[in-house]
Design a protein around this motif. Structure first.
Motif, PDB file in Angstrom:
ATOM      1  N   SER A 116      44.139 -11.316  65.927  1.00 37.66           N
ATOM      2  CA  SER A 116      45.063 -10.187  66.055  1.00 37.66           C
ATOM      3  C   SER A 116      46.244 -10.340  65.101  1.00 37.66           C
ATOM      4  CB  SER A 116      45.558 -10.094  67.501  1.00 37.66           C
ATOM      5  OG  SER A 116      46.499  -9.050  67.649  1.00 37.66           O
ATOM      6  N   LYS A 117      46.799 -11.555  64.997  1.00 32.32           N
ATOM      7  CA  LYS A 117      47.954 -11.787  64.132  1.00 32.32           C
ATOM      8  C   LYS A 117      47.601 -11.590  62.663  1.00 32.32           C
ATOM      9  CE  LYS A 117      50.254 -15.040  67.251  1.00 32.32           C
ATOM     10  NZ  LYS A 117      50.662 -16.459  67.454  1.00 32.32           N
ATOM     11  N   GLU A 118      46.367 -11.931  62.298  1.00 35.60           N
ATOM     12  CA  GLU A 118      45.929 -11.752  60.909  1.00 35.60           C
ATOM     13  C   GLU A 118      45.471 -10.322  60.633  1.00 35.60           C
ATOM     14  OE1 GLU A 118      46.109 -13.742  58.370  1.00 35.60           O
ATOM     15  OE2 GLU A 118      46.967 -15.410  59.514  1.00 35.60           O
ATOM     16  N   LYS A 119      45.532  -9.478  61.681  1.00 44.57           N
ATOM     17  CA  LYS A 119      45.157  -8.064  61.577  1.00 44.57           C
ATOM     18  C   LYS A 119      43.728  -7.886  61.047  1.00 44.57           C
ATOM     19  CE  LYS A 119      49.927  -6.560  60.952  1.00 44.57           C
ATOM     20  NZ  LYS A 119      50.899  -5.800  60.118  1.00 44.57           N
ATOM     21  N   ILE A 120      42.850  -8.703  61.606  1.00 42.02           N
ATOM     22  CA  ILE A 120      41.428  -8.628  61.249  1.00 42.02           C
ATOM     23  C   ILE A 120      40.744  -7.642  62.185  1.00 42.02           C
ATOM     24  CG2 ILE A 120      39.261  -9.908  61.050  1.00 42.02           C
ATOM     25  CD1 ILE A 120      40.949 -12.433  60.570  1.00 42.02           C
ATOM     26  N   GLU A 121      40.074  -6.652  61.627  1.00 45.75           N
ATOM     27  CA  GLU A 121      39.382  -5.653  62.439  1.00 45.75           C
ATOM     28  C   GLU A 121      38.009  -6.194  62.840  1.00 45.75           C
ATOM     29  OE1 GLU A 121      39.227  -1.937  60.461  1.00 45.75           O
ATOM     30  OE2 GLU A 121      41.414  -1.717  60.303  1.00 45.75           O
ATOM     31  N   PHE A 122      38.015  -6.939  63.907  1.00 46.07           N
ATOM     32  CA  PHE A 122      36.767  -7.536  64.392  1.00 46.07           C
ATOM     33  C   PHE A 122      36.817  -7.600  65.917  1.00 46.07           C
ATOM     34  CE2 PHE A 122      34.318 -11.372  65.658  1.00 46.07           C
ATOM     35  CZ  PHE A 122      33.062 -10.935  65.267  1.00 46.07           C
ATOM     36  N   LYS A 123      35.864  -6.939  66.567  1.00 46.61           N
ATOM     37  CA  LYS A 123      35.846  -6.870  68.024  1.00 46.61           C
ATOM     38  C   LYS A 123      34.680  -7.635  68.629  1.00 46.61           C
ATOM     39  CE  LYS A 123      38.150  -2.366  68.145  1.00 46.61           C
ATOM     40  NZ  LYS A 123      38.086  -0.951  68.611  1.00 46.61           N
ATOM     41  N   GLY A 124      33.948  -8.355  67.788  1.00 44.73           N
ATOM     42  CA  GLY A 124      32.810  -9.115  68.289  1.00 44.73           C
ATOM     43  C   GLY A 124      33.245 -10.467  68.831  1.00 44.73           C
ATOM     44  N   LYS A 125      32.313 -11.406  68.833  1.00 47.92           N
ATOM     45  CA  LYS A 125      32.622 -12.757  69.299  1.00 47.92           C
ATOM     46  C   LYS A 125      31.990 -13.764  68.350  1.00 47.92           C
ATOM     47  CE  LYS A 125      28.641 -12.973  72.433  1.00 47.92           C
ATOM     48  NZ  LYS A 125      28.198 -13.227  73.817  1.00 47.92           N
ATOM     49  N   LEU A 126      32.525 -14.970  68.374  1.00 51.53           N
ATOM     50  CA  LEU A 126      31.979 -16.022  67.531  1.00 51.53           C
ATOM     51  C   LEU A 126      30.562 -16.371  67.979  1.00 51.53           C
ATOM     52  CD1 LEU A 126      35.011 -18.463  67.173  1.00 51.53           C
ATOM     53  CD2 LEU A 126      34.133 -16.857  65.471  1.00 51.53           C
ATOM     54  N   ILE A 127      29.690 -16.561  67.004  1.00 52.11           N
ATOM     55  CA  ILE A 127      28.289 -16.866  67.292  1.00 52.11           C
ATOM     56  C   ILE A 127      28.011 -18.308  66.919  1.00 52.11           C
ATOM     57  CG2 ILE A 127      25.903 -16.344  66.659  1.00 52.11           C
ATOM     58  CD1 ILE A 127      26.795 -13.489  66.057  1.00 52.11           C
ATOM     59  N   LEU A 128      27.371 -19.020  67.804  1.00 54.94           N
ATOM     60  CA  LEU A 128      26.913 -20.376  67.505  1.00 54.94           C
ATOM     61  C   LEU A 128      25.416 -20.327  67.273  1.00 54.94           C
ATOM     62  CD1 LEU A 128      27.824 -23.322  67.261  1.00 54.94           C
ATOM     63  CD2 LEU A 128      27.240 -23.623  69.666  1.00 54.94           C
ATOM     64  N   ASP A 129      24.985 -20.820  66.133  1.00 60.41           N
ATOM     65  CA  ASP A 129      23.583 -20.650  65.748  1.00 60.41           C
ATOM     66  C   ASP A 129      22.674 -21.673  66.415  1.00 60.41           C
ATOM     67  OD1 ASP A 129      24.430 -22.928  64.383  1.00 60.41           O
ATOM     68  OD2 ASP A 129      23.087 -22.561  62.705  1.00 60.41           O
ATOM     69  N   CYS A 130      21.392 -21.381  66.306  1.00 55.40           N
ATOM     70  CA  CYS A 130      20.349 -22.352  66.637  1.00 55.40           C
ATOM     71  C   CYS A 130      19.954 -22.965  65.291  1.00 55.40           C
ATOM     72  CB  CYS A 130      19.170 -21.666  67.309  1.00 55.40           C
ATOM     73  SG  CYS A 130      17.746 -22.727  67.593  1.00 55.40           S
ATOM     74  N   SER A 131      20.211 -24.249  65.111  1.00 47.71           N
ATOM     75  CA  SER A 131      20.112 -24.871  63.788  1.00 47.71           C
ATOM     76  C   SER A 131      18.730 -24.787  63.157  1.00 47.71           C
ATOM     77  CB  SER A 131      20.546 -26.339  63.860  1.00 47.71           C
ATOM     78  OG  SER A 131      19.740 -27.047  64.781  1.00 47.71           O
TER      79      SER A 131
END
Length: 474
Positions: A116-131
């Protein structure tokens, strides 16, 4: 649709073949057109056994020569994995940063504040991959790159962040946090593999025809690898070089590709044989082009004869003519009429025999036609190309990927959770098959990383068969 979800005692080819045969017999399936499997050696053995069985049932087309279809998505996975080795540390650094943040709700909330502070327009969530799934790694990095500034701010606001990476992990220092070089490497990776990701989605489609786009997409990837192999970027050039070696192993020689993949593009009225000849010239020598195109034409003609029942002229007119001739001169007029009927029938057969030539000679549909529906086109033109339409009906439904069947593992992970791990194999089979049948064909394949994560975290054993069947109707 899942017909059977069974556990196998081992990964030997004969064991896999026995269970596939059992499934076919249970469902009364005798005609098998293709079986789509990955590239394991045991699967080659299994398909060889099934081919002999189906030939014994007189249920194979062209003696099952083209029964084994190698999963295209699996081959792409091998190609990309060979390139990922050059970026292993950069990917690990970003993966470890994401893992650290996802381990705590408080950290996630702090990261959201950074976004939010960096004003990034992103409403998703962080994804952790299956290596072991490169497409999930692609999606993880794709999302992380959008939030790069948020990660950099998070380093300043969490005092324990750097300490975490100083801790030992199995006697080794954790890789990370991601540096500027790591982010730049990730950006190169994502930009380059966008096309591979898009192709994987196309190959894995279940509610639309995918086999007719196989050859076209492979040509695009081949051309892209050839161009980038000469890149001035050392990292990219080395990554592409490794990928090209793997590409050439599976698709570098067109004679190693199942001919049904070529027939599918020939049976696409936008391309036909002209496109195949045109594109082959860009990658192979003249002798290879001639040899492959001749083999495609011969195979199409062989299929045409099989589907046309031999295309032999009927003997009814000849028999009738003989009866008339035996009756004497008083039936000369009727004899003349019978000869005319015979001529019509022979001419009809001759026209039928030229159906392939007629189709290939007719004007192509424009490749730029928006939202072209190949199945609808063949349905409309089935009276014009009666036998070819039957061939197209079977060839165009061949799945080029087994990804859809792999979704069964995600379903299995939800059924065989830690609280229901004692279900016997038959019960699991009933539950998964029933769910598949109830859903029907209304939902397409979804390559969501969440399902792959769930599969990996639950540790579902992968001693199950992954294959797709296509049957034919002649």
């Amino acid at each position: 649709m899942i017909l059977s979800f069974v556990q196998i005692p081992n990964h030997k080819g004969d064991s896999i073949a026995k269970l596939i045969e059992s499934c076919l017999q249970t469902w009364g399936i005798e005609k098998v057109y293709t079986i789509t499997l990955d590239n394991a050696l045991a699967n080659d053995v299994a398909v060889g056994i099934i081919k002999r069985r189906v030939n014994g049932w007189n249920g194979a087309v062209l003696d099952g020569d083209y029964m084994h279809v190698r999963c295209a998505a699996h081959i792409i996975n091998l190609i990309v994995d060979s390139g990922l080795k050059e970026m292993h540390e950069s990917i690990c650094a970003i993966r470890n940063a994401i893992r650290y943040i996802r381990l705590s709700t408080a950290r996630l909330e702090k990261f959201v504040m950074c976004v939010s502070k960096e004003k990034i327009e992103f409403k998703g969530k962080l994804i952790l991959d299956c290596s072991i799934r490169w497409n999930s790694t692609y999606k993880m990095l794709h999302v992380a790159l959008k939030c790069q500034k948020a990660f950099e701010r998070y380093e300043e606001e969490d005092d324990k962040y750097f300490v975490h990476f100083q801790e030992d992990e199995g006697g080794k220092k954790k890789v990370g946090p991601p540096s500027t070089i790591d982010w730049n490497n990730a950006r190169i990776f994502v930009n380059f593999l966008q096309s591979f990701y898009d192709v994987t989605l196309k190959f894995s489609a279940t509610n639309s025809v995918s086999v007719n786009c196989f050859y076209n997409e492979i040509c695009k990837l081949h051309n892209q690898l050839n161009q980038l192999n000469e890149s001035d970027d050392i990292l990219l050039s080395k990554m592409v070089s490794n990928m090209k070696l793997k590409f050439d192993k599976y698709w570098g020689n067109p004679e190693n590709i199942n001919l049904l993949m070529f027939l599918a593009i020939v049976l696409d009225p936008r391309y036909k044989m002209g496109y195949v000849k045109f594109s082959l010239k860009f990658f192979y020598d003249a002798q290879t082009v001639t040899r492959v195109t001749l083999l495609i034409e011969q195979t199409l003609n062989r299929l045409y004869v099989v589907y046309g029942g031999g295309l032999k002229p009927k003997n009814n007119a000849s028999d009738e003519s003989a009866k008339f001739n035996a009756a004497g001169s008083s039936h000369q007029r009727r004899t003349f009429l019978s000869n005319f009927i015979k001529h019509q029938e022979e001419h009809s057969v001759l026209e039928s025999c030229n159906e392939v030539e007629k189709y290939l000679g007719d004007e192509n549909v424009s490749p730029l036609t928006p939202s072209f529906n190949i199945l609808l086109w063949w349905k409309v033109n089935c009276t014009k190309y009666n036998i070819l339409a039957m061939i197209a009906r079977d060839v165009l439904v061949v799945p080029v990927s087994s990804v859809d069947s792999e979704q069964a593992f995600s379903t299995g992970g939800r059924i065989l959770d830690p609280y229901r791990s004692s279900l016997n194999p038959k019960t699991v089979n009933y539950l998964i098959c029933t769910q598949s049948w109830l859903k029907g064909a209304n939902e397409g394949v979804s390559l969501e990383v969440a399902e792959e994560e769930e599969d990996a975290e639950l540790g579902l054993p992968r001693n199950l068969i992954l294959c797709c069947f296509t049957i034919f109707l002649i």
